[in-house]
Write a protein that holds these residues in place. Structure first.
Motif, PDB file in Angstrom:
ATOM      1  N   GLN B  33       1.138  -1.228  -0.329  1.00 22.15           N
ATOM      2  CA  GLN B  33      -0.359  -0.351  -0.364  1.00 22.15           C
ATOM      3  C   GLN B  33       0.800   1.826  -0.343  1.00 22.15           C
ATOM      4  O   GLN B  33       1.952   0.810   0.446  1.00 22.15           O
ATOM      5  CB  GLN B  33      -1.246  -0.072   1.247  1.00 22.15           C
ATOM      6  CG  GLN B  33      -1.909  -1.495   1.499  1.00 22.15           C
ATOM      7  CD  GLN B  33      -2.813  -0.826   2.948  1.00 22.15           C
ATOM      8  OE1 GLN B  33      -2.999   0.219   3.250  1.00 22.15           O
ATOM      9  NE2 GLN B  33      -3.615  -2.398   2.536  1.00 22.15           N
ATOM     10  N   PHE B  88       4.842   7.220   2.210  1.00 23.93           N
ATOM     11  CA  PHE B  88       5.121   5.875   2.059  1.00 23.93           C
ATOM     12  C   PHE B  88       4.784   5.046   1.872  1.00 23.93           C
ATOM     13  O   PHE B  88       3.746   4.751   1.563  1.00 23.93           O
ATOM     14  CB  PHE B  88       4.219   5.699   4.093  1.00 23.93           C
ATOM     15  CG  PHE B  88       4.998   6.335   5.088  1.00 23.93           C
ATOM     16  CD1 PHE B  88       4.474   8.090   5.291  1.00 23.93           C
ATOM     17  CD2 PHE B  88       5.828   6.042   5.886  1.00 23.93           C
ATOM     18  CE1 PHE B  88       4.837   8.951   6.155  1.00 23.93           C
ATOM     19  CE2 PHE B  88       6.828   7.110   6.587  1.00 23.93           C
ATOM     20  CZ  PHE B  88       5.646   8.228   6.774  1.00 23.93           C
ATOM     21  N   GLU B  97      -2.657  -8.815  10.447  1.00 22.03           N
ATOM     22  CA  GLU B  97      -3.150  -7.748  10.736  1.00 22.03           C
ATOM     23  C   GLU B  97      -2.480  -6.492  10.904  1.00 22.03           C
ATOM     24  O   GLU B  97      -2.800  -5.823  11.436  1.00 22.03           O
ATOM     25  CB  GLU B  97      -4.857  -8.169  11.833  1.00 22.03           C
ATOM     26  CG  GLU B  97      -5.588  -9.086  11.798  1.00 22.03           C
ATOM     27  CD  GLU B  97      -5.104 -10.332  11.657  1.00 22.03           C
ATOM     28  OE1 GLU B  97      -5.684 -11.229  11.605  1.00 22.03           O
ATOM     29  OE2 GLU B  97      -4.593 -10.394  12.222  1.00 22.03           O
ATOM     30  N   LYS B  98      -1.132  -6.280  10.341  1.00 20.59           N
ATOM     31  CA  LYS B  98      -0.838  -5.259  10.997  1.00 20.59           C
ATOM     32  C   LYS B  98      -0.150  -4.960   9.107  1.00 20.59           C
ATOM     33  O   LYS B  98       0.311  -5.816   8.598  1.00 20.59           O
ATOM     34  CB  LYS B  98       0.690  -5.707  11.758  1.00 20.59           C
ATOM     35  CG  LYS B  98       1.355  -6.856  11.405  1.00 20.59           C
ATOM     36  CD  LYS B  98       2.153  -6.212  12.768  1.00 20.59           C
ATOM     37  CE  LYS B  98       3.949  -6.964  12.045  1.00 20.59           C
ATOM     38  NZ  LYS B  98       4.900  -6.772  13.539  1.00 20.59           N
ATOM     39  N   LEU B  99       0.227  -3.734   9.094  1.00 16.89           N
ATOM     40  CA  LEU B  99       0.578  -3.088   7.566  1.00 16.89           C
ATOM     41  C   LEU B  99       2.259  -1.881   8.576  1.00 16.89           C
ATOM     42  O   LEU B  99       2.155  -1.293   9.714  1.00 16.89           O
ATOM     43  CB  LEU B  99      -0.009  -1.364   7.865  1.00 16.89           C
ATOM     44  CG  LEU B  99       0.053  -1.588   6.425  1.00 16.89           C
ATOM     45  CD1 LEU B  99      -0.850  -2.587   5.619  1.00 16.89           C
ATOM     46  CD2 LEU B  99      -1.050  -0.349   6.181  1.00 16.89           C
ATOM     47  N   THR B 100       2.970  -3.061   7.800  1.00 22.49           N
ATOM     48  CA  THR B 100       4.295  -2.456   8.427  1.00 22.49           C
ATOM     49  C   THR B 100       4.504  -1.146   6.998  1.00 22.49           C
ATOM     50  O   THR B 100       5.438  -1.870   6.162  1.00 22.49           O
ATOM     51  CB  THR B 100       5.522  -3.613   8.358  1.00 22.49           C
ATOM     52  OG1 THR B 100       5.624  -4.840   9.064  1.00 22.49           O
ATOM     53  CG2 THR B 100       7.059  -2.956   8.697  1.00 22.49           C
ATOM     54  N   PHE B 101       5.469   0.017   8.134  1.00 23.50           N
ATOM     55  CA  PHE B 101       4.812   0.957   6.979  1.00 23.50           C
ATOM     56  C   PHE B 101       6.726   0.968   6.387  1.00 23.50           C
ATOM     57  O   PHE B 101       7.656   0.652   7.721  1.00 23.50           O
ATOM     58  CB  PHE B 101       4.840   2.580   7.764  1.00 23.50           C
ATOM     59  CG  PHE B 101       3.649   2.487   7.564  1.00 23.50           C
ATOM     60  CD1 PHE B 101       3.182   1.688   8.356  1.00 23.50           C
ATOM     61  CD2 PHE B 101       2.881   3.552   6.375  1.00 23.50           C
ATOM     62  CE1 PHE B 101       0.948   1.991   8.286  1.00 23.50           C
ATOM     63  CE2 PHE B 101       1.358   3.614   6.309  1.00 23.50           C
ATOM     64  CZ  PHE B 101       0.717   3.180   7.120  1.00 23.50           C
ATOM     65  N   THR B 103      10.240   3.807   5.304  1.00 19.97           N
ATOM     66  CA  THR B 103      10.964   4.561   6.455  1.00 19.97           C
ATOM     67  C   THR B 103      10.579   6.001   5.872  1.00 19.97           C
ATOM     68  O   THR B 103      10.384   7.242   6.233  1.00 19.97           O
ATOM     69  CB  THR B 103      12.524   4.280   6.043  1.00 19.97           C
ATOM     70  OG1 THR B 103      12.548   4.231   4.952  1.00 19.97           O
ATOM     71  CG2 THR B 103      12.964   3.543   7.059  1.00 19.97           C
TER      72      THR B 103
END
Lengths: 116, 111
Positions: B33, B88, B97-101, B103
């Protein structure tokens, strides 16, 4: 009508104090999150709740305690504040659940915490 | 642990020039994303890419997902002052269920 709202927007407090940030979403989403954004703009997930159940806790110190009274609310309480807790805290929600893709995240406007 | 790196960290361009930010992962991404955060604002969703090699366009923005699903790019043609902000990428992990963004890449425009 704000989709994800968090209060307060700004919080200035002394080291050692306890503070809370509240978050509410009116999108009917199942999953809510807390993210921390530091001064370098890195966005790091802290917690994730699905239908009031904690599903992600990213090794956050136990001074941070999230609480989800219902699926539309996720609050964050921080005990014994430290200088390093200064950051912007974002609440977010998404439609994604435990077996589905993590959907688009809708973020609140952020709560800027400054610890003196 | 999983890391999602973005380059460059900062980019200053003249208005009208093109801009590209790259997102690289050490592991295969389920989907990617992209978000934009204006100065003082909050991240706002732009797009999601799911398929290997996928290309999507939104007006002057072109998003690509690598064939191996380990990298992605966002290209802006003919930047405008409204494009200012931090971009980002984020790895949405199926079943996690988690979005790792990433840097982030901070874009500033010189008028």
């Amino acid at each position: 009508d704000t989709a994800v709202s968090q209060t307060p927007k700004y919080l200035v407090t002394q080291m050692g104090n306890d503070k809370s940030i509240k978050c509410e979403q009116n999108l009917g989403h199942d999953t809510m999150y807390w993210y921390k954004q530091d001064s370098k703009k890195f966005l790091k997930i802290m917690f994730s709740y699905n239908n009031k159940e904690l599903i992600i806790n990213e090794t956050v110190p136990n001074r941070f305690s999230p609480k989800s009274p219902d699926k539309a609310h996720l609050n964050l309480h921080i005990n014994s504040l430290e200088l390093g807790d200064s950051a912007v805290y974002f609440c977010a929600s998404s439609q994604g659940g435990r077996v589905a893709n993590t959907g688009e995240l809708f973020f609140g406007e952020g709560s800027r915490l400054t610890v003196l | 642990g999983q890391q999602v790196m973005q380059i460059p960290q900062y980019q200053h361009v003249q208005e009208g020039e093109d801009f590209t930010t790259y997102c690289n992962s050490s592991t295969t991404l389920s989907n990617i994303q992209w978000y934009k955060q204006r100065p003082g604002g909050h991240p706002v969703f732009l797009i999601q890419l799911v398929k290997s090699g996928e290309v999507k366009k939104q007006k002057r923005l072109t998003f690509q997902f690598g064939e191996a699903k380990k990298n992605s790019s966002l290209h802006i043609t003919a930047t405008q002052t409204t494009d200012v902000g931090t971009y980002f990428c984020a790895d949405g992990n199926f079943g996690n269920e988690k979005l790792t963004f990433g840097t982030g890449t901070r874009l500033t425009i010189i008028p």
